[in-house]
Design a protein around this motif. Structure first.
Motif, PDB file in Angstrom:
ATOM      1  N   ALA A 159      13.109 -17.459   8.635  1.00 38.92           N
ATOM      2  CA  ALA A 159      13.782 -17.782   9.900  1.00 38.92           C
ATOM      3  C   ALA A 159      13.294 -16.860  11.014  1.00 38.92           C
ATOM      4  CB  ALA A 159      15.298 -17.670   9.726  1.00 38.92           C
ATOM      5  N   LYS A 160      13.195 -15.583  10.709  1.00 37.90           N
ATOM      6  CA  LYS A 160      12.743 -14.644  11.743  1.00 37.90           C
ATOM      7  C   LYS A 160      11.297 -14.936  12.145  1.00 37.90           C
ATOM      8  CE  LYS A 160      15.916 -10.789  11.119  1.00 37.90           C
ATOM      9  NZ  LYS A 160      16.140  -9.441  10.557  1.00 37.90           N
ATOM     10  N   ALA A 161      10.476 -15.278  11.154  1.00 38.06           N
ATOM     11  CA  ALA A 161       9.083 -15.617  11.467  1.00 38.06           C
ATOM     12  C   ALA A 161       9.012 -16.836  12.382  1.00 38.06           C
ATOM     13  CB  ALA A 161       8.309 -15.879  10.175  1.00 38.06           C
ATOM     14  N   MET A 162      10.048 -17.688  12.316  1.00 40.45           N
ATOM     15  CA  MET A 162      10.089 -18.890  13.148  1.00 40.45           C
ATOM     16  C   MET A 162      10.870 -18.654  14.442  1.00 40.45           C
ATOM     17  SD  MET A 162      10.772 -21.481   9.945  1.00 40.45           S
ATOM     18  CE  MET A 162      10.950 -23.015  10.868  1.00 40.45           C
ATOM     19  N   GLY A 163      11.230 -17.410  14.680  1.00 36.13           N
ATOM     20  CA  GLY A 163      11.930 -17.104  15.926  1.00 36.13           C
ATOM     21  C   GLY A 163      13.406 -17.423  15.912  1.00 36.13           C
ATOM     22  N   LEU A 164      13.973 -17.584  14.727  1.00 32.88           N
ATOM     23  CA  LEU A 164      15.393 -17.919  14.616  1.00 32.88           C
ATOM     24  C   LEU A 164      16.219 -16.658  14.384  1.00 32.88           C
ATOM     25  CD1 LEU A 164      14.872 -21.063  12.356  1.00 32.88           C
ATOM     26  CD2 LEU A 164      15.086 -20.976  14.863  1.00 32.88           C
ATOM     27  N   ASN A 165      17.536 -16.845  14.302  1.00 29.59           N
ATOM     28  CA  ASN A 165      18.457 -15.703  14.276  1.00 29.59           C
ATOM     29  C   ASN A 165      19.405 -15.750  13.078  1.00 29.59           C
ATOM     30  OD1 ASN A 165      18.036 -14.431  17.184  1.00 29.59           O
ATOM     31  ND2 ASN A 165      18.026 -16.665  17.397  1.00 29.59           N
TER      32      ASN A 165
END
Lengths: 556, 180
Positions: free
Chosen positions: A189-195
């Motif tokens: 998720a973080k790699a995809m810019g999510l939180n």
């Protein structure tokens, strides 16, 4: 604490309240009304199981349905997709546990609050043709104090997320330790810019209110907690209710009718007791907390000359607007042991997609969490993994695959919205009966096209997340042809200000019957994003308080 | 991705197909070597052989060591499963009658012959039931007669401890080590 004196109320004398159902809502309601000094009879159709009764028993629970009951135990249900179809008999369609504590005994305890948008989404987003998509008569602010009551009185572990709605008090317990499946989710998720952030769960991460912290045995979803760390109504509010001396819990009681008088007031609840003898408990007021399938069935069974279409059903909305929540799941294999079968189902959530972009052309939204694909249960995994992965289903290769897959698998699940439709409903089956002779619960359900599109969107998003996480053998599923059952039973006695389009008012009082209340999943106007029980409990705290106040003012 | 090979995942597991109904019986009455309550010796030998092809004994224990036949004998001992037992026997009889057995009992065939026989019958309800029950008998609680010595748990790397503390596996240990 001194040993409580359990009352035994005569059935032919009025108690203040009879509550039907001791689940998530009924337990809270019993606690609120009895601690306020009202006399309460709490009727439950199942047994009063305790922690020592619960085992990691897949054969008993998943195969033999000893906790949930089904056709094998004499409780068939029927299902059809469309009202033009003849419903067919099924083992189970609407799934729920039959015991003190109801399904809060065996739930996963994912306790997402609804957000402000959930209460006003219809007016913010605009109506959706062919649906009963509506605003709630209450807002998030109205419910927030009661969400906080749930956090503290029932017991929730978590940490305020990046865009969680405002809360007046922190969680009583810190979040659960992260699991490997959620490390994989969080990193992707973080790699995809999510939180991603810690999942709020109704399971104690540390001792609270005299109960111990979780031992991370992994058997939450579908099982009773053997150490009382899971915050069910069974081990939280119901013991408080019983300790007041004002609440009588009657188990093994099968309710089949609410009687009314000529003034249109509810007078008594009729049931078969543990010995099969018909009883009728008189009461000043009746509260139905029997769940989103049982509550409408009971109202429809309580029809009379005065209420020809069923009790409290002048709107015709009793049983309608059934919402299951949508679901998608994607699993994949990883190089190192994930061991997602240990500990609670989910420890991280991704809520970046709570509201999907309207420009997609369909309505929907939801959340994503990481899990073990078979709830961590060995038998369930061994039965389903090979057909899912498309690997050999028997023989030495099957066996070798299993030895790797069980510990190296992780799943990313989507939990999504359902739209309220008149055509998705609970009715009385015209022919099939349960062992007591009650009409079987007939479910008519076909997901709205937007609901299926939403499931598909979450499915595809979680496939992408699995790829980013580095999984191999990625396979997944969503109900592209529509769901044929669920454990979320929402919307069937919806709350609203307009008696023509809703069943209960903003304090859960039946529009048609001044001393009849319905409070459970049936009250929900919209479905939320797939984790309804936190809101069901908060509604019950709120309704319990308002009902008690009304009783004191002689306004019931 | 092939949509036909779908994973219904956790929801499917919550609604496992119910082929049979309830039963409970203590394992104590089913000590190894005790006679069967339901099955004749030749039936037990054939069912044991079939279960052993579904979860074979190779470099690790399989259905035989898990005592799947005792699980079957336990669950079919209940009177309410009489009609299901009759169906099972009917399915076994049909399998025995097939030409590929050459008139020999299934348990006397070679493993390769048994595999061929089962492959030829893979789409039958009998095989689906035997697969389901072999897995159930291998992985259910030992109190139902199978999963002896927790053979099933060992097979899949399920640590039967009932309580853990973090870290639970490689990735969360790594996460903690990196201070993420």
């Amino acid at each position: 604490m001194a040993e409580a004196v359990f009352p035994s109320f005569p059935t032919r004398e009025e108690v203040d309240f009879v509550i039907v159902g001791s689940g998530a809502a009924g337990g809270v309601m019993a606690k609120e009304l009895s601690t306020a000094g009202h006399s309460v009879v709490l009727l439950e159709q199942g047994p009063h199981l305790k922690a020592a009764d619960f085992h990691h028993d897949e054969w008993g629970y998943d195969h033999n349905l000893e906790l949930t009951w089904g056709r094998s135990q004499g409780y068939p249900q029927t299902f059809r997709k469309f009202e033009s179809d003849v419903a067919e008999e099924r083992e189970m369609v609407c799934g729920y546990a039959h015991n003190v504590g109801g399904s809060s005994m065996h739930y996963s305890g994912n306790f997402w609050r609804f957000r402000p948008i959930d209460f006003v989404e219809a007016s913010v987003r605009g109506p959706i043709a062919g649906t009963n998509f509506s605003d709630w008569p209450i807002t998030y602010s109205d419910l927030e104090p009661y969400y906080t009551k749930v956090d503290w009185e029932v017991g929730v572990s978590g940490l305020q997320g990046p865009w969680d709605p405002p809360r007046t008090r922190e969680y009583p317990c810190p979040p659960m330790p992260i699991k490997g499946s959620d490390v994989l989710l969080e990193r992707a998720a973080k790699a995809m810019g999510l939180n991603p952030y810690p999942a709020p769960v109704a399971i104690l991460s540390q001792p609270h209110n005299g109960r111990p912290g979780c031992i991370h045995c992994g058997f939450c979803n579908g099982y009773g907690c053997e150490v009382n760390a899971k915050s069910s109504s069974l081990v939280t509010v119901i013991p408080v209710a019983l300790a007041t001396g004002n609440c009588e819990l009657r188990t093994h009681c099968t309710v089949h009718r609410v009687n009314t008088n000529e003034q249109g007031r509810a007078t008594e609840v009729v049931y078969w007791d543990a010995d099969g003898v018909e009883q009728a408990q008189r009461a000043k007021a009746v509260v139905l907390c029997a769940n989103g399938s049982e509550t409408p069935r009971l109202l429809l069974m309580s029809e009379s000359a005065q209420h020809p279409d069923g009790l409290a059903n002048s709107s015709g909305m009793v049983g309608k607007n059934l919402m299951f929540n949508g679901y998608s799941t994607v699993m994949g294999l990883f190089d190192e042991p994930v061991n997602a079968y240990k500990s609670v189902p989910a420890t991280r959530v991704v809520h970046d997609f709570y509201e999907l972009d309207p420009s997609l052309g369909f309505y929907g939204g939801g959340g994503i969490d990481g899990r073990h694909p078979s709830r961590g249960a060995p038998m369930g995994f061994a039965l389903t993994a090979a057909p899912a992965f498309g690997t050999p289903t028997w023989g030495s290769e099957f066996k070798a695959d299993l030895a790797y897959q069980f510990s190296h698998v992780a799943a990313f699940d989507g939990h999504t919205t359902s739209l309220p439709l008149s055509t998705n409903n609970i009715t009385l089956d015209p022919t099939v009966k349960d062992k007591f002779g009650r009409p079987a619960i007939r479910t008519t359900y076909m997901d709205h096209p937007d609901d299926i599109e939403t499931m598909r969107w979450f499915y595809e998003k979680t496939v992408e997340m699995m790829e980013v996480a580095g999984a191999s053998n990625i396979v997944g599923h969503y109900e592209r042809d529509g769901q044929e059952g669920n454990v979320h039973l929402l919307g069937t006695c919806r709350m609203g200000n307009d008696p023509d389009s809703s069943v209960v008012d903003a304090m859960n009082r039946a529009h048609d019957v001044p001393n009849l209340f319905m409070c459970d999943g049936s009250s929900l106007v919209t479905s939320g994003r797939g984790q309804p029980t936190m809101t069901i409990m908060a509604l019950a705290f709120r309704a319990g308080e308002l009902i008690s106040q009304a009783a004191r003012r002689n306004e019931i | 991705m092939d949509s036909a090979t779908v994973a219904k995942g956790s929801f499917l597991a919550l609604s496992l197909p119910v082929i049979l109904s309830a039963c409970q019986r203590s394992q104590q009455a089913l000590e190894q070597g005790a006679g069967f309550r339901v099955f004749e010796a030749d039936e037990a030998a054939d069912l044991t052989a079939i279960a052993a092809r579904i979860i074979p004994t190779d470099d690790t224990p399989g259905a035989t060591e898990a005592g799947v036949i005792y699980f079957l004998d336990t669950i079919f001992a209940e009177a309410r499963r009489a009609s299901q037992l009759a169906l099972l026997r009917e399915g076994l009889g049909a399998l025995r009658g097939q030409l590929t057995t050459g008139g020999r009992p299934i348990h006397e065939l070679t493993e390769a012959q048994q595999d061929q026989l089962l492959r030829d019958n893979e789409q039958t309800p009998f095989f689906a039931t035997m697969r389901y029950l072999t897995i159930a008998g291998t992985f259910s609680l030992p109190r139902y007669g199978g999963n002896r010595d927790k053979v099933g748990y060992q097979l899949i790397g399920y640590e039967d401890r009932g309580a853990w503390s973090a870290p639970y596996g490689f990735y969360d240990a790594d996460y903690a080590e990196r201070g993420e």
